[in-house]
Design a protein around this motif. Structure first.
Motif, PDB file in Angstrom:
ATOM      1  N   LEU A  87      40.999  35.518 -19.525  1.00 59.45           N
ATOM      2  CA  LEU A  87      39.962  35.703 -18.508  1.00 59.45           C
ATOM      3  C   LEU A  87      38.607  35.357 -19.096  1.00 59.45           C
ATOM      4  O   LEU A  87      38.323  35.687 -20.250  1.00 59.45           O
ATOM      5  CB  LEU A  87      39.930  37.154 -18.021  1.00 59.45           C
ATOM      6  N   ASP A  88      37.780  34.702 -18.295  1.00 61.56           N
ATOM      7  CA  ASP A  88      36.384  34.468 -18.640  1.00 61.56           C
ATOM      8  C   ASP A  88      35.539  35.486 -17.882  1.00 61.56           C
ATOM      9  O   ASP A  88      36.008  36.118 -16.930  1.00 61.56           O
ATOM     10  CB  ASP A  88      35.969  33.043 -18.246  1.00 61.56           C
ATOM     11  N   LEU A  89      34.271  35.618 -18.274  1.00 61.23           N
ATOM     12  CA  LEU A  89      33.387  36.576 -17.606  1.00 61.23           C
ATOM     13  C   LEU A  89      33.322  36.295 -16.108  1.00 61.23           C
ATOM     14  O   LEU A  89      33.230  35.134 -15.686  1.00 61.23           O
ATOM     15  CB  LEU A  89      31.995  36.534 -18.208  1.00 61.23           C
ATOM     16  N   LEU A  90      33.416  37.336 -15.336  1.00 63.86           N
ATOM     17  CA  LEU A  90      33.380  37.360 -13.878  1.00 63.86           C
ATOM     18  C   LEU A  90      34.636  36.788 -13.227  1.00 63.86           C
ATOM     19  O   LEU A  90      34.690  36.683 -12.008  1.00 63.86           O
ATOM     20  CB  LEU A  90      32.116  36.709 -13.322  1.00 63.86           C
ATOM     21  N   ASP A  91      35.658  36.438 -14.008  1.00 62.29           N
ATOM     22  CA  ASP A  91      36.954  36.133 -13.404  1.00 62.29           C
ATOM     23  C   ASP A  91      37.473  37.412 -12.762  1.00 62.29           C
ATOM     24  O   ASP A  91      37.226  38.519 -13.255  1.00 62.29           O
ATOM     25  CB  ASP A  91      37.952  35.630 -14.448  1.00 62.29           C
ATOM     26  N   THR A  92      38.209  37.261 -11.661  1.00 61.30           N
ATOM     27  CA  THR A  92      38.643  38.399 -10.857  1.00 61.30           C
ATOM     28  C   THR A  92      40.157  38.392 -10.708  1.00 61.30           C
ATOM     29  O   THR A  92      40.747  37.370 -10.366  1.00 61.30           O
ATOM     30  CB  THR A  92      37.974  38.323  -9.464  1.00 61.30           C
ATOM     31  N   VAL A  93      40.764  39.542 -10.972  1.00 57.19           N
ATOM     32  CA  VAL A  93      42.203  39.717 -10.810  1.00 57.19           C
ATOM     33  C   VAL A  93      42.425  40.543  -9.547  1.00 57.19           C
ATOM     34  O   VAL A  93      41.888  41.648  -9.413  1.00 57.19           O
ATOM     35  CB  VAL A  93      42.812  40.444 -12.035  1.00 57.19           C
ATOM     36  N   ALA A  94      43.201  39.998  -8.610  1.00 51.81           N
ATOM     37  CA  ALA A  94      43.521  40.710  -7.369  1.00 51.81           C
ATOM     38  C   ALA A  94      44.749  41.577  -7.597  1.00 51.81           C
ATOM     39  O   ALA A  94      45.748  41.115  -8.148  1.00 51.81           O
ATOM     40  CB  ALA A  94      43.775  39.717  -6.244  1.00 51.81           C
ATOM     41  N   GLY A  95      44.676  42.823  -7.182  1.00 51.42           N
ATOM     42  CA  GLY A  95      45.800  43.736  -7.302  1.00 51.42           C
ATOM     43  C   GLY A  95      46.881  43.408  -6.287  1.00 51.42           C
ATOM     44  O   GLY A  95      46.662  42.672  -5.324  1.00 51.42           O
ATOM     45  N   SER A  96      48.069  43.959  -6.526  1.00 54.06           N
ATOM     46  CA  SER A  96      49.203  43.725  -5.630  1.00 54.06           C
ATOM     47  C   SER A  96      50.208  44.855  -5.821  1.00 54.06           C
ATOM     48  O   SER A  96      50.023  45.726  -6.661  1.00 54.06           O
ATOM     49  CB  SER A  96      49.853  42.381  -5.937  1.00 54.06           C
ATOM     50  N   GLU A  97      51.280  44.803  -5.050  1.00 52.92           N
ATOM     51  CA  GLU A  97      52.356  45.793  -5.209  1.00 52.92           C
ATOM     52  C   GLU A  97      52.923  45.756  -6.621  1.00 52.92           C
ATOM     53  O   GLU A  97      53.372  46.763  -7.143  1.00 52.92           O
ATOM     54  CB  GLU A  97      53.469  45.544  -4.185  1.00 52.92           C
ATOM     55  N   GLU A  98      52.914  44.571  -7.256  1.00 50.67           N
ATOM     56  CA  GLU A  98      53.448  44.420  -8.607  1.00 50.67           C
ATOM     57  C   GLU A  98      52.461  44.862  -9.680  1.00 50.67           C
ATOM     58  O   GLU A  98      52.781  44.874 -10.852  1.00 50.67           O
ATOM     59  CB  GLU A  98      53.849  42.961  -8.868  1.00 50.67           C
ATOM     60  N   SER A  99      51.222  45.186  -9.319  1.00 50.49           N
ATOM     61  CA  SER A  99      50.171  45.647 -10.226  1.00 50.49           C
ATOM     62  C   SER A  99      50.076  44.795 -11.492  1.00 50.49           C
ATOM     63  O   SER A  99      50.692  45.094 -12.509  1.00 50.49           O
ATOM     64  CB  SER A  99      50.389  47.123 -10.602  1.00 50.49           C
ATOM     65  N   PRO A 100      49.299  43.700 -11.440  1.00 51.04           N
ATOM     66  CA  PRO A 100      49.149  42.847 -12.612  1.00 51.04           C
ATOM     67  C   PRO A 100      48.607  43.639 -13.807  1.00 51.04           C
ATOM     68  O   PRO A 100      47.897  44.624 -13.629  1.00 51.04           O
ATOM     69  CB  PRO A 100      48.151  41.785 -12.161  1.00 51.04           C
TER      70      PRO A 100
END
Length: 188
Positions: free
Chosen positions: A158-171
């Motif tokens: 990940l780089d700064l301000l990259d965004t991970v979206a949550g899900s049922e699988e929970s990254p």
């Protein structure tokens, strides 16, 4: 790259206010009658002092990410905002930004007051324990370094301000530094 990873550098930017800076929309939720999203997550640079755009019937949370100090006058009350400290305030009152030490980058949430709530928690990342991220939750890297894994796949840097979206699988997001965990939820 996973569909649950929003690369900050790949998101188009737009001018906001009267040339006060640039903004990138990272995620948005269901639209209301006007076609405007019911909630939105964005990052913006504030390049010069001036008024914030008003958003009727909206609550905001602003987190300074880069820069030393942001002064926000919210409806007559001044707030000295330091890096990584969220401030919640109404989006439909006068807000004036001042930049005593120069340009600032902020993470913003917007939630339609009658339909959605929002919460922002700045967390310290760990190399062993990942924050749990369910649907309508997002993790935004604010400082440091981290890797995200989706569905057991290979970790992605990940780089700064990259965004991970949550899900049922929970990254899984592991690393060292700080991230904002942003949650949006419907109001009953």
């Amino acid at each position: 790259m996973s569909a649950d990873l929003i690369r900050f550098t790949a998101v188009p930017s737009r001018s906001w206010g009267s040339g006060s800076g640039r903004s990138k929309d990272l995620a948005s939720g269901p639209a209301w009658d006007s076609g405007t999203p019911g909630w939105r997550l964005s990052a913006a640079t504030i390049e010069k002092s001036g008024p914030f755009t008003r958003f009727e019937n909206t609550d905001r949370i602003t987190v300074p990410v880069e820069g030393e100090l942001l002064l926000l006058n919210v409806d007559g009350t001044e707030h000295a905002m330091e890096r990584l400290r969220p401030l919640r305030y109404p989006g439909d009152v006068p807000v004036q930004a001042s930049l005593p030490t120069g340009e600032v980058t902020v993470l913003n949430t917007f939630a339609e007051r009658d339909r959605f709530g929002a919460a922002v928690m700045v967390v310290e990342l760990s190399k062993k324990n990942s924050p749990a991220l369910g649907p309508d939750q997002f993790l935004v890297l604010l400082q440091g370094s981290a890797k995200a894994s989706f569905d057991g796949g290979a970790p992605e840097d990940l780089d700064l301000l990259d965004t991970v979206a949550g899900s049922e699988e929970s990254p899984a997001v592991l690393g060292r530094g700080f991230a904002a965990v942003v949650s949006f939820y419907p109001l009953d």
